[in-house]
Design an enzyme around this catalytic site. Structure first.
Site, short mmCIF file in Angstrom:
data_model
loop_
_atom_site.label_atom_id
_atom_site.label_comp_id
_atom_site.label_asym_id
_atom_site.label_seq_id
_atom_site.Cartn_x
_atom_site.Cartn_y
_atom_site.Cartn_z
N SER A 443 26.25 37.11 28.82
CA SER A 443 26.67 37.16 30.22
C SER A 443 27.87 36.25 30.47
O SER A 443 28.80 36.62 31.20
CB SER A 443 25.50 36.76 31.12
OG SER A 443 25.88 36.73 32.47
N PHE A 446 31.22 37.81 29.19
CA PHE A 446 31.77 38.88 30.02
C PHE A 446 32.22 38.37 31.39
O PHE A 446 33.17 38.92 31.97
CB PHE A 446 30.73 40.00 30.17
CG PHE A 446 30.68 40.91 28.98
CD1 PHE A 446 31.57 41.95 28.83
CD2 PHE A 446 29.76 40.70 27.97
CE1 PHE A 446 31.54 42.78 27.73
CE2 PHE A 446 29.71 41.52 26.86
CZ PHE A 446 30.61 42.57 26.74
N HIS A 447 31.58 37.34 31.92
CA HIS A 447 32.09 36.73 33.15
C HIS A 447 33.47 36.11 32.90
O HIS A 447 34.37 36.23 33.75
CB HIS A 447 31.12 35.66 33.65
CG HIS A 447 30.00 36.20 34.49
ND1 HIS A 447 28.87 36.77 33.95
CD2 HIS A 447 29.83 36.25 35.83
CE1 HIS A 447 28.06 37.14 34.92
NE2 HIS A 447 28.61 36.84 36.08
N GLU A 448 33.63 35.47 31.77
CA GLU A 448 34.92 34.88 31.44
C GLU A 448 35.99 35.94 31.27
O GLU A 448 37.13 35.79 31.73
CB GLU A 448 34.79 34.04 30.18
CG GLU A 448 36.06 33.34 29.74
CD GLU A 448 36.52 32.27 30.71
OE1 GLU A 448 37.72 31.95 30.72
OE2 GLU A 448 35.67 31.74 31.47
#
Length: 521
Positions: A443, A446-448
Site C-alpha cells: 500500500s 502505491f501511495h508513493e
C-alpha cells in the site's frame, strides 16, 4: 323505556362487588409474605403501560368489557343510531374515567427494573443520536457559512477562470492516449490465459508473461508522466487508473491460476465438473475491467434493472460535491499553503499553526472526495452495470483502532489485499505480523507512486506516512484492550487522521515541489 338487562341495579351492584374483589386480589398479588415485594423482584415483562396497569389493578378487565359490550348491544337494539353514538361516547368516557381512577395508584411501583441514563457509557451506543447529529450539522453549516462570508469579504473570489478547463490542458493529450492504450494489456492477459487453458504454454511461461504485463501497466504510465510536462491532477488520475489496472490484472492472473489448479485436481479424481469450474471468457474479463471491484470472478451478483431516475439524482450530487471540493481547494487550501513555510525548516509554533489551520478544509475536501468516489461514482457505475454488491465501504468513522479503519474505509482494496496478499502469505507459512507488514508495504509503495510521480519528486513522504500506520495499529490496539468499550482509539484515529496525517503531507509535498521548481530556474 325498559332498562337493558346488563344495567339492572342488581347487575351493577354485583359488577362493583366483582371489581372490588378483583382489586383486592391485585393488591394481594403485589404483596409478599411481608408487605410489597421489592422492585427488583418484579418481572421484566411487567411493563408500566396503561393496559398492564389495568389488568394488574382491575383484574382481567373482563367485567368492564362485558359491561360496555352489553350496554352497546342494548342501545343498538332499542334506540336510534344517533342515540347509540351518544351513549357510546358516554360509555367510552366512563370507561376512561374508571381507567384513570385505578391507574398509577400510590401502591403501584414506579421503579420496576434497572436502567441506565441515555448518555452513560454503558448505554450511549444503544441510543439513537439522530437529534445530536442534526444539531452538529446545523452548527457546522452556521459556523462555516460565517467563515465563507468572512473569507469572501476579505479576499474575494479566488477561483481562477481556467479552473475547469484551460487551453494548457491540451498538453496532457499524451497522458490521455496512455490511459486509453492501457486497455490493451487486459486483452494481452486474456490471450495468455486462453493459451494456458488450451495447454499450449507451461505454467512457468504463463507466470513470466503475466509479470511482464502487470509491470508494463505501472512502468508505462510512469515514463509517460515523467517525460511529459503535464499537470499534477492529470498525472494523479493516470496513476490511479494504472494502479487499478495493475490490481485487476493481478487478480485476473491469480484467480485463473487457482482455477487451473482446481481443474487439475478434478481431472485426477475424474469428475465431470472439471471443465465447468475453469472458463476463460472475454465477456467476463470485459465486465470485470469496468466493474467497481478489484477481485475477479466468473460471475457477480446482479440487480434486475437500472433505476434511471436514481442515476440522474446521484450524478447531480456528484457534480455539486465535485464543485464544492474545487471551491474549498481554490478558496481556502491554496492560500493557506502558499502563505506557509516548510514545516520542518521554519518556526515550530508557526508550523503547528499552519497545520491546524489547514486541517479543517483538508478534512472537508477528503470527506467530499470519499463521498464523491466511494458512494456516488461507484454506486452510479454499479447501477449502470447492474452490479449487486454495493459494499464499497463500512462505517469507518466508528473505527476504534487504526487497524479497523484500514479494514473498513476502502472495501475493494481491502478485499483485494486479503485475497491476493495477506492470505497467500499465510498459506506459504509467513507469520501474521509479517503478512500485515507486507500488505502495508504494498500500500505504501502505491501511495508513493500516485503522489511522487505526478510531482516528479521522490521524497518518500507518502511512503513514510503509510508505514507509520504500523506502530499506530499496535498502539491503538493496545489502548483498545486497556480501555474496553471506550472511544480512546477512535479519538486517536481522528487526531492522527485530521491533524498529523494529510495536512502535514500536503505542506511537505507543496514546499518540496516549489523548491524544486525554484532550483530548476
Amino acid at each position: 323505556m325498559e332498562m337493558p338487562e346488563s344495567l339492572a341495579p342488581t347487575a351493577t351492584t354485583s359488577g362493583i362487588e366483582n371489581l372490588n374483589s378483583d382489586l383486592n386480589q391485585a393488591v394481594r398479588r403485589r404483596r409478599g409474605s411481608s408487605g410489597f415485594e421489592p422492585a427488583t423482584g418484579i418481572d421484566s415483562a411487567d411493563v408500566n403501560t396503561n393496559d398492564d396497569i389495568r389488568d394488574d389493578v382491575c383484574g382481567s378487565g373482563a367485567g368492564f368489557e362485558t359491561m360496555s359490550k352489553s350496554v352497546g348491544d342494548g342501545n343498538l337494539r332499542e334506540e336510534e343510531r344517533s342515540d347509540a353514538v351518544v351513549n357510546g361516547e358516554e360509555n367510552k368516557t366512563t370507561e376512561a374515567t374508571t381507567l384513570y381512577k385505578f391507574s398509577y395508584r400510590a401502591s403501584t411501583p414506579a421503579h420496576r427494573r434497572i436502567r441506565e441514563s441515555p448518555l452513560s457509557s454503558d448505554a450511549i451506543f444503544r441510543q439513537s443520536h439522530a437529534g445530536l447529529f442534526n444539531l452538529c450539522v446545523v452548527v457546522l453549516i452556521a459556523v462555516n457559512s460565517r467563515l465563507i462570508i468572512e473569507n469572501l469579504m476579505k479576499y474575494g473570489l479566488l477561483i481562477r477562470a481556467g479552473f475547469w478547463f484551460s487551453s494548457k490542458s491540451l498538453r496532457d493529450w499524451p497522458l490521455l492516449m496512455c490511459c486509453l492504450s492501457l486497455q490493451l494489456l487486459p486483452l494481452t492477459a486474456f490471450l495468455v490465459e486462453k493459451m494456458a487453458q488450451k495447454r499450449r504454454m507451461t505454467e512457468c511461461v504463463v507466470v513470466i508473461l503475466h509479470i511482464t504485463i502487470t509491470t508494463a501497466a505501472i512502468l508505462y504510465p510512469v515514463l509517460v508522466i515523467l517525460t511529459c510536462d503535464s499537470a499534477f491532477l492529470s498525472g494523479v488520475i493516470l496513476m490511479l487508473v494504472a494502479c487499478i489496472v495493475w490490481m485487476k490484472l493481478v487478480s485476473y492472473a491469480h484467480t485463473n491460476r487457482d482455477m487451473r489448479q482446481l481443474a487439475k485436481c478434478m481431472d485426477k479424481v475424474e469428475t465431470s465438473d472439471a471443465d465447468s469450474c475453469y472458463d476463460v471468457s472475454f465477456k467476463s474479463l470485459a465486465y470485470f475491467m469496468v466493474a467497481p471491484t478489484l477481485c475477479y470472478q466468473l460471475s457477480y451478483p446482479q440487480n434486475p434493472c437500472i433505476r434511471k431516475g436514481w442515476v440522474a439524482r446521484q450524478f447531480i450530487k456528484l457534480v455539486i460535491f465535485t464543485g464544492l471540493m474545487g471551491f474549498i481547494i481554490e478558496q481556502y487550501i491554496n492560500p493557506i499553503v502558499q502563505n506557509s513555510q516548510h514545516p520542518l525548516k521554519g518556526n515550530l509554533l508557526y508550523a503547528i499553526e499552519r497545520v491546524l489551520k489547514l486541517s479543517v478544509p483538508n478534512l472537508y475536501v477528503w470527506l467530499c472526495m470519499f463521498y464523491c468516489f466511494f458512494h456516488l461514482w461507484l454506486n452510479i457505475l454499479a447501477e449502470l452495470l447492474c452490479f449487486g454488491d454495493r459494499e464499497f465501504y463500512k462505517d469507518w468513522w466508528n473505527a476504534k483502532t487504526i487497524d479497523e479503519y484500514w479494514r473498513m474505509w476502502n472495501m475493494p482494496v481491502h478485499k483485494w489485499m486479503v485475497r491476493h496478499i495477506y492470505f497467500p502469505c499465510l498459506r506459504n507459512g509467513i507469520p501474521k505480523a509479517v503478512a500485515l507488514l507486507i500488505a502495508f508495504l504494498v500500500s505504501a509503495v502505491f501511495h508513493e507512486l500516485c503522489i511522487a510521480v505526478p510531482c516528479r519528486l521522490f521524497k518518500f513522504w507518502a511512503f513514510i506516512g503509510i508505514m507509520f500506520q504500523v506502530p499506530l495499529v499496535i498502539l491503538t490496539n493496545f489502548l483498545q484492550n486497556q480501555f474496553q468499550s471506550s472511544m480512546v482509539g477512535n479519538m486517536m484515529f481522528w487526531c492522527f487522521f485530521c491533524i498529523l496525517g494529510q495536512p502535514m503531507c500536503v505542506l511537505l509535498y507543496y514546499h518540496d515541489v516549489m523548491n524544486r521548481k525554484s532550483s530548476a530556474r
